[in-house]
Design a protein around this motif. Structure first.
Motif, PDB file in Angstrom:
ATOM      1  N   SER A 141       0.844  -1.200   0.000  1.00 18.09           N
ATOM      2  CA  SER A 141       0.000   0.000   0.000  1.00 18.09           C
ATOM      3  C   SER A 141       0.876   1.246   0.000  1.00 18.09           C
ATOM      4  O   SER A 141       2.074   1.194   0.337  1.00 18.09           O
ATOM      5  N   VAL A 142       0.261   2.364  -0.353  1.00 19.34           N
ATOM      6  CA  VAL A 142       0.988   3.648  -0.344  1.00 19.34           C
ATOM      7  C   VAL A 142       1.485   3.948   1.075  1.00 19.34           C
ATOM      8  O   VAL A 142       2.611   4.437   1.274  1.00 19.34           O
ATOM      9  N   LYS A 143       0.666   3.618   2.059  1.00 21.41           N
ATOM     10  CA  LYS A 143       1.042   3.869   3.459  1.00 21.41           C
ATOM     11  C   LYS A 143       2.308   3.069   3.831  1.00 21.41           C
ATOM     12  O   LYS A 143       3.220   3.590   4.480  1.00 21.41           O
ATOM     13  N   GLU A 144       2.340   1.813   3.369  1.00 17.60           N
ATOM     14  CA  GLU A 144       3.506   0.970   3.666  1.00 17.60           C
ATOM     15  C   GLU A 144       4.750   1.502   2.950  1.00 17.60           C
ATOM     16  O   GLU A 144       5.842   1.534   3.526  1.00 17.60           O
ATOM     17  N   ILE A 145       4.559   1.951   1.714  1.00 15.14           N
ATOM     18  CA  ILE A 145       5.705   2.509   0.966  1.00 15.14           C
ATOM     19  C   ILE A 145       6.256   3.726   1.701  1.00 15.14           C
ATOM     20  O   ILE A 145       7.469   3.854   1.917  1.00 15.14           O
ATOM     21  N   LYS A 146       5.345   4.586   2.136  1.00 11.48           N
ATOM     22  CA  LYS A 146       5.777   5.820   2.822  1.00 11.48           C
ATOM     23  C   LYS A 146       6.537   5.474   4.105  1.00 11.48           C
ATOM     24  O   LYS A 146       7.556   6.097   4.419  1.00 11.48           O
ATOM     25  N   ALA A 147       6.036   4.460   4.836  1.00 13.04           N
ATOM     26  CA  ALA A 147       6.679   4.062   6.103  1.00 13.04           C
ATOM     27  C   ALA A 147       8.099   3.554   5.826  1.00 13.04           C
ATOM     28  O   ALA A 147       9.052   3.909   6.538  1.00 13.04           O
ATOM     29  N   GLU A 149       9.939   4.239   3.213  1.00 10.97           N
ATOM     30  CA  GLU A 149      10.761   5.333   2.676  1.00 10.97           C
ATOM     31  C   GLU A 149      11.274   6.248   3.773  1.00 10.97           C
ATOM     32  O   GLU A 149      12.412   6.706   3.737  1.00 10.97           O
ATOM     33  N   SER A 150      10.431   6.507   4.744  1.00  7.62           N
ATOM     34  CA  SER A 150      10.843   7.524   5.730  1.00  7.62           C
ATOM     35  C   SER A 150      11.683   6.924   6.861  1.00  7.62           C
ATOM     36  O   SER A 150      12.383   7.661   7.565  1.00  7.62           O
ATOM     37  N   PRO A 162      16.297   6.657   5.796  1.00  7.61           N
ATOM     38  CA  PRO A 162      15.380   6.773   4.656  1.00  7.61           C
ATOM     39  C   PRO A 162      15.818   5.864   3.495  1.00  7.61           C
ATOM     40  O   PRO A 162      17.017   5.698   3.247  1.00  7.61           O
ATOM     41  N   GLN A 166      10.795   1.684  -5.506  1.00  5.49           N
ATOM     42  CA  GLN A 166      10.181   1.810  -6.826  1.00  5.49           C
ATOM     43  C   GLN A 166       9.430   0.513  -7.104  1.00  5.49           C
ATOM     44  O   GLN A 166      10.035  -0.569  -7.104  1.00  5.49           O
TER      45      GLN A 166
END
Ligand code: URA
Length: 250
Positions: A141-147, A149-150, A162, A166
């Motif tokens: 999910s986008v949420k998992e990707i963001k987690a 990434e950050s 970080p 992709q």
């Protein structure tokens, strides 16, 4: 350096074998036959010939291996084959792998006898980039990707640095997958993950932290060095002069 040591390092033979060759008069130094195994030579200046063929001195060796699953990233192991055992025809005496890939991880592994470069590439202060092709179970999910990434808590004292992610479509992913992997059937997500640390099982633990299992893992780049797409699993080659130069720009 002693003449017999130099010849053994060049892969002419074992120390005992090269002593015999020296005795037989097969070796010349600067054009003159030399029968003393302990003769001191200047490996950077003297011309040493074996049966008339000059041997040029190379201090450091650099090999790129496309590590297959099932071998361990070690110089010796009582149970498993090691990555060194795959370098057929190479004098592996002083070579070691730069960092570790898990037994089931595939892809780019650098093997060298250059301790300084290995130290620089692995130093936690240098933040050298490592890119992994990863297949995980299920859609991310986008949420998992963001987690991811950050920076994420993987159970260590600090969260991960970080990272870059992709998501690849299955067609693009095919270029990294082994032929045995069934893209159509797998309920999977294909991701290129770039991290700048080298924590134990880091990639697997990062995905586990967002509830995903890694089904397949392959390193495709380390620093400025990319895995040669022409290298089959288990194959290796020496780095080119340009690759060595670029790798040293850490
Ligand atoms: N991260 C892992 O989990 N395993 C490896 O082999 C390399 C990075």
């Amino acid at each position: 350096m002693r003449l017999d040591k130099f010849l053994a390092q060049q892969g002419v033979g074992s120390r005992a074998e090269v002593k015999q060759l020296i005795k037989k008069g097969c070796i010349t130094v600067n054009g003159r036959s030399c029968r003393l195994a302990d003769m001191k030579i200047d490996e950077n200046a003297d011309v040493v010939q074996y049966n008339g063929v000059p041997l040029s001195y190379q201090e450091f060796y650099y090999y790129m291996l496309n590590k297959p699953a099932g071998v361990v990233s070690a110089t010796s192991d009582n149970v498993n084959d090691t990555v060194l055992s795959l370098l057929k025809g190479v004098n592996t005496k002083n070579l070691f792998p730069v960092g570790r890939l898990d037994k089931d991880t595939e892809g780019l592994l650098l093997l060298t006898n250059d301790g300084q470069l290995a130290h620089d590439l692995l130093s936690p202060n240098k933040h050298v980039k490592k890119t992994y092709f990863t297949v995980i179970d299920g859609k991310i999910s986008v949420k998992e990707i963001k987690a991811l990434e950050s920076g994420i808590d993987i159970g260590d004292e600090t969260i991960t640095r970080p990272a870059g992610l992709q998501v690849l479509n299955p067609d693009t992913a095919k270029r990294y997958l082994p032929p045995s992997f069934n893209v159509e059937k797998a309920e999977a997500c294909y991701i290129l993950l770039t991290i700048t640390e080298g924590r134990f099982h880091q990639v697997k633990r990062m995905f586990q932290a967002v509830g995903r299992n890694v089904l397949y893992l392959k390193r495709i780049a380390m620093g400025n060095l990319s895995l040669d797409p022409g290298l089959k699993s288990g194959a290796f080659r020496e780095l080119s002069a340009d690759e060595i130069k670029n790798l040293k720009k850490v």
